[in-house]
Design an enzyme around this catalytic site. Structure first.
Site, PDB file in Angstrom:
ATOM      1  N   ILE A  57     -20.084 -16.310  55.945  1.00 60.51           N
ATOM      2  CA  ILE A  57     -21.085 -16.986  56.749  1.00 60.51           C
ATOM      3  C   ILE A  57     -22.195 -16.018  57.125  1.00 60.51           C
ATOM      4  CG2 ILE A  57     -19.907 -16.566  58.955  1.00 60.51           C
ATOM      5  CD1 ILE A  57     -20.797 -19.428  59.770  1.00 60.51           C
ATOM      6  N   GLY A  62     -15.850 -15.682  55.094  1.00 53.64           N
ATOM      7  CA  GLY A  62     -15.899 -17.020  54.512  1.00 53.64           C
ATOM      8  C   GLY A  62     -15.766 -17.020  53.006  1.00 53.64           C
ATOM      9  N   ASP A  85     -12.204 -17.413  52.425  1.00 55.09           N
ATOM     10  CA  ASP A  85     -11.846 -18.816  52.677  1.00 55.09           C
ATOM     11  C   ASP A  85     -12.127 -19.664  51.440  1.00 55.09           C
ATOM     12  OD1 ASP A  85     -11.129 -18.913  55.579  1.00 55.09           O
ATOM     13  OD2 ASP A  85     -13.170 -18.181  55.833  1.00 55.09           O
ATOM     14  N   GLU A 118     -12.999 -11.304  59.922  1.00 56.79           N
ATOM     15  CA  GLU A 118     -13.243 -11.886  61.238  1.00 56.79           C
ATOM     16  C   GLU A 118     -12.689 -11.029  62.379  1.00 56.79           C
ATOM     17  OE1 GLU A 118     -13.600 -15.333  58.391  1.00 56.79           O
ATOM     18  OE2 GLU A 118     -12.394 -13.505  58.572  1.00 56.79           O
ATOM     19  N   ASP A 159     -11.066 -19.057  60.937  1.00 58.28           N
ATOM     20  CA  ASP A 159     -10.784 -20.431  61.367  1.00 58.28           C
ATOM     21  C   ASP A 159     -11.135 -21.510  60.348  1.00 58.28           C
ATOM     22  OD1 ASP A 159     -13.520 -20.219  61.511  1.00 58.28           O
ATOM     23  OD2 ASP A 159     -13.700 -20.753  63.626  1.00 58.28           O
TER      24      ASP A 159
END
Length: 270
Positions: free
Chosen positions: A65, A121, A124, A144, A152
């Site tokens: 991100i 991310g 992810d 993170e 998350d």
């Protein structure tokens, strides 16, 4: 397919999706997240596409991100009602989760080809892919923790189904980098290759092989693998009978048998 933050090309039943923010290490801002969900939802319904390759333009795969987007979370602080503030923040997280899940829900196999940075991310994203390859200089990090956050949007939920939970815990608690050959050793990736050219050659060959197979069967395999991940063996076997009872007698089956008898490659409809 024309996008601002991605490049998408389709040829020979294979879609190549590229992160296209190289000046930002392919980090994703708000519009880029929205585009990525749109892309995978569109590819899911594009009959021509039978396999997807995901990789990055420039020097990195994906740095996760965009930090400016992350800092925009502070905007939620202006909501005076604490309940509505938490509701809005929860909705923001759900939105990012749904973007990642669009990769997993896409019925076509998604092959991640990772070079250099795959952090936050980015990890992810690859955790939601079906198959992962990388370069020897690729590095994976649950970053993170170094930002004072708990990952998350999917890594902590999906990665323990890919590598040993103890490895995931170590990565999550420390934020350390797992580099190419170690990623191969711990089964985070199927193979680590010397450089990006070799990586793309390998994944394109793999995608081409998948694209030659029965599209209906390939979609069924993906659905069965995902179902088994979240269900018991007994439940999965029961679901398998329902799938085959409804899909077994297909044109693909007839073409596969005919091609075998005629000693030729089968040619399947989309």
């Amino acid at each position: 397919m024309n996008y601002k933050h991605f490049k998408v090309d389709i040829a020979s039943h294979i879609a190549e999706v590229r992160f296209n923010r190289p000046q930002k290490a392919n980090s994703l801002d708000g519009p880029a997240w929205e585009e990525m969900q749109q892309i995978f939802e569109e590819l899911d319904s594009t009959e021509e596409v039978r396999a997807i390759i995901l990789y990055g333009e420039g020097d990195n795969f994906c740095a996760g991100i965009d930090l400016e987007t992350l800092m925009n979370i502070q905007e939620f602080a202006s909501i005076s009602c604490e309940g509505r503030k938490r509701e809005a923040l929860r909705g923001f997280i759900f939105k990012l989760q749904n973007t990642i899940s669009a990769i997993e829900k896409c019925r076509k196999p998604v092959i991640a080809a990772v070079h250099k940075a795959c952090v936050g991310g980015g990890l992810d994203i690859v955790s939601a892919c079906d198959i992962r390859y990388c370069t020897d200089d690729a590095y994976f990090s649950i970053k993170e923790i170094d930002l004072g956050l708990v990952a998350d949007i999917g890594t902590l939920q999906r990665l323990p189904n890919i590598v040993a939970p103890g490895i995931v815990a170590e990565m999550a608690y420390t934020g350390r980098n797992v580099v190419g050959k170690e990623a191969e050793r711990i089964n985070l990736v199927n193979q680590s290759l010397a450089n990006k050219d070799e990586l793309l050659t390998a994944v394109r060959k793999l995608a081409a092989t998948i694209a030659e197979k029965s599209p209906l069967s390939v979609r069924g395999i993906k659905e069965m693998l995902l179902y088994k991940r979240d269900h018991s063996v007994a439940e999965s076997l029961n679901y398998m009978t329902a799938w085959n009872a409804s899909m077994f007698l297909s044109n693909d089956l007839q073409e596969a048998f005919t091609a075998y008898m005629e000693k030729r490659k089968p040619v399947f409809e989309n």
